[in-house]
Write an enzyme that holds these catalytic residues in place. Sequence first.
Site, PDB file in Angstrom:
ATOM      1  N   ASP A 111      -3.436 -13.951  -2.723  1.00 40.12           N
ATOM      2  CA  ASP A 111      -4.165 -14.939  -3.512  1.00 40.12           C
ATOM      3  C   ASP A 111      -5.315 -14.230  -4.209  1.00 40.12           C
ATOM      4  OD1 ASP A 111      -6.111 -14.509  -1.511  1.00 40.12           O
ATOM      5  OD2 ASP A 111      -5.399 -16.230  -0.343  1.00 40.12           O
ATOM      6  N   SER A 156       8.407  10.206  -1.858  1.00 42.98           N
ATOM      7  CA  SER A 156       7.898  11.404  -1.184  1.00 42.98           C
ATOM      8  C   SER A 156       7.036  11.047   0.019  1.00 42.98           C
ATOM      9  CB  SER A 156       7.107  12.275  -2.162  1.00 42.98           C
ATOM     10  OG  SER A 156       6.057  11.548  -2.784  1.00 42.98           O
ATOM     11  N   ASP A 192     -10.358  -9.789   2.796  1.00 46.46           N
ATOM     12  CA  ASP A 192     -10.863 -11.127   2.508  1.00 46.46           C
ATOM     13  C   ASP A 192     -10.457 -12.046   3.649  1.00 46.46           C
ATOM     14  OD1 ASP A 192      -8.252 -12.169   2.039  1.00 46.46           O
ATOM     15  OD2 ASP A 192      -8.349 -11.648  -0.086  1.00 46.46           O
ATOM     16  N   PRO A 239      -6.875   7.718  -5.115  1.00 44.01           N
ATOM     17  CA  PRO A 239      -8.279   7.356  -5.353  1.00 44.01           C
ATOM     18  C   PRO A 239      -9.026   7.107  -4.043  1.00 44.01           C
ATOM     19  CG  PRO A 239      -6.769   5.736  -6.341  1.00 44.01           C
ATOM     20  CD  PRO A 239      -5.942   6.735  -5.619  1.00 44.01           C
ATOM     21  N   HIS A 264       0.679   4.292  -2.687  1.00 47.48           N
ATOM     22  CA  HIS A 264       0.416   5.670  -2.263  1.00 47.48           C
ATOM     23  C   HIS A 264       1.574   6.598  -2.631  1.00 47.48           C
ATOM     24  CE1 HIS A 264      -3.186   5.435   0.643  1.00 47.48           C
ATOM     25  NE2 HIS A 264      -3.216   4.388  -0.160  1.00 47.48           N
ATOM     26  N   ASP A 265       2.774   6.062  -2.688  1.00 48.83           N
ATOM     27  CA  ASP A 265       3.905   6.874  -3.123  1.00 48.83           C
ATOM     28  C   ASP A 265       3.788   7.200  -4.606  1.00 48.83           C
ATOM     29  OD1 ASP A 265       6.462   8.164  -3.012  1.00 48.83           O
ATOM     30  OD2 ASP A 265       7.355   6.368  -3.884  1.00 48.83           O
ATOM     31  N   VAL A 288       1.210   9.804  -6.012  1.00 45.40           N
ATOM     32  CA  VAL A 288       1.391  11.198  -5.614  1.00 45.40           C
ATOM     33  C   VAL A 288       2.804  11.624  -6.003  1.00 45.40           C
ATOM     34  CG1 VAL A 288       1.378  12.840  -3.709  1.00 45.40           C
ATOM     35  CG2 VAL A 288      -0.201  10.904  -3.683  1.00 45.40           C
ATOM     36  N   ARG A 346       0.827  -1.208   0.000  1.00 47.84           N
ATOM     37  CA  ARG A 346       0.000   0.000   0.000  1.00 47.84           C
ATOM     38  C   ARG A 346       0.863   1.262   0.000  1.00 47.84           C
ATOM     39  NH1 ARG A 346      -3.226   2.492   4.498  1.00 47.84           N
ATOM     40  NH2 ARG A 346      -4.883   3.711   3.507  1.00 47.84           N
ATOM     41  N   HIS A 366      -5.669  -5.554  -2.699  1.00 50.04           N
ATOM     42  CA  HIS A 366      -6.451  -5.609  -1.468  1.00 50.04           C
ATOM     43  C   HIS A 366      -6.655  -7.035  -0.978  1.00 50.04           C
ATOM     44  CE1 HIS A 366      -8.500  -1.375  -1.661  1.00 50.04           C
ATOM     45  NE2 HIS A 366      -7.237  -1.332  -1.305  1.00 50.04           N
ATOM     46  N   THR A 367      -6.082  -7.999  -1.675  1.00 53.43           N
ATOM     47  CA  THR A 367      -6.066  -9.355  -1.133  1.00 53.43           C
ATOM     48  C   THR A 367      -5.234  -9.406   0.142  1.00 53.43           C
ATOM     49  OG1 THR A 367      -5.598 -11.676  -1.628  1.00 53.43           O
ATOM     50  CG2 THR A 367      -4.036 -10.075  -2.466  1.00 53.43           C
ATOM     51  N   THR A 421      -8.226 -14.254   3.896  1.00 54.63           N
ATOM     52  CA  THR A 421      -6.806 -14.601   4.004  1.00 54.63           C
ATOM     53  C   THR A 421      -5.977 -13.315   3.951  1.00 54.63           C
ATOM     54  OG1 THR A 421      -6.712 -14.966   1.617  1.00 54.63           O
ATOM     55  CG2 THR A 421      -7.122 -16.879   3.006  1.00 54.63           C
ATOM     56  N   ASN A 430      -3.161   8.765   4.550  1.00 51.36           N
ATOM     57  CA  ASN A 430      -1.917   8.028   4.764  1.00 51.36           C
ATOM     58  C   ASN A 430      -1.625   7.699   6.226  1.00 51.36           C
ATOM     59  OD1 ASN A 430      -1.176   7.863   2.062  1.00 51.36           O
ATOM     60  ND2 ASN A 430      -0.063   9.809   2.097  1.00 51.36           N
TER      61      ASN A 430
END
Length: 325
Positions: free
Chosen positions: A253, A81, A246, A166, A71-72, A75, A67, A196-197, A248, A99
């Site tokens: 996965d 940054s 999820d 986003p 996020h880096d 931006v 993540r 996002h798994t 797991t 953040n």
Amino acid sequence: MAAAIVNVLFAMVVAVVMMNGGAGYWAANGLSMNYYIMGCPMADVVIRNVVNAALRSDPTLAAGLVRMHFHDCFVEGCDASVLLDSTKSNTAEKDSPANLSLRGYEIIDDAKAALEQQCPGVVSCADVLAMAARDAVFFAGGPFYDLPKGRKDGRRSKIEDTINLPPPTLNSSELIRMFGQRGFTAQEMVALSGGHTLGVARCSSFKARLSNFDSTHDSDPSIDTQFARTLSKTCSAGDNAEQPFDATRNSFDNAYFSALQRRAGVLFSDQTLLDGPRTRGIVNAYSLNPAMFFMDFQQAFIKMGLMDVKEGSKGEVRNNCRVIN
């Protein structure tokens, strides 16, 4: 001994990747796969060992590194940054509400410190973050991908720039448009969403979906009723309560996509992928075919890592990832 075995396995995977097309990214945007071959040939190994040790101690940090890299890059490009600390005269990206839940800064600090002992002033924080995110995916059970190196560290980090991230309230059309503005296809956007798994979302990012669920059952119609109850129970512990994306949360996965099919996506921006006419088929395909998801994710993540990279005099190699030289 364990680290040595990991390094041997890693080298074998690299060889397979390169034989199967990984060399297609040999050079891009002025970067190259062998950028540190002379100045710091052990850079990959040093970072890999730090990440491996950290994840063995706390597997939840894999999600944090993935993540943080995302996020880096979204931006000001992939320029580290997001790692800069705020000062008296400037509020940096990391202190933006979007953040505040980022984790894993200490892993980047440790990797950078180890590299500075071996080859001071050579490896940028932006490359450390990109490689650490790559290794986190691999150690969580996901695909290995090699990546071009040579990014430089940016000197700008301002809270107002995080408006480019986003938000979790976008629908599929808005996500396609926002990612499209950065050069990504709808399929690449869905593949990146599959990150996002790993990890969790905080109640503050999805509680609006529940509305008055407990009293009137007036919740987001795209969410399964039983899952809405689960989310409502999570939020009873407060805005910072965590809900895994999820079942797991520490394994890379395709369970995330299966959750979307059950209408058990945590964020609105997750669940909307099943309802969008241009994204529904991709979600269904990834749910059925994890190998397809792995391949598309690694390609999209490599592409993301090339966003607006700083080269040459456009950036620097920080001595400390939290402070501009």
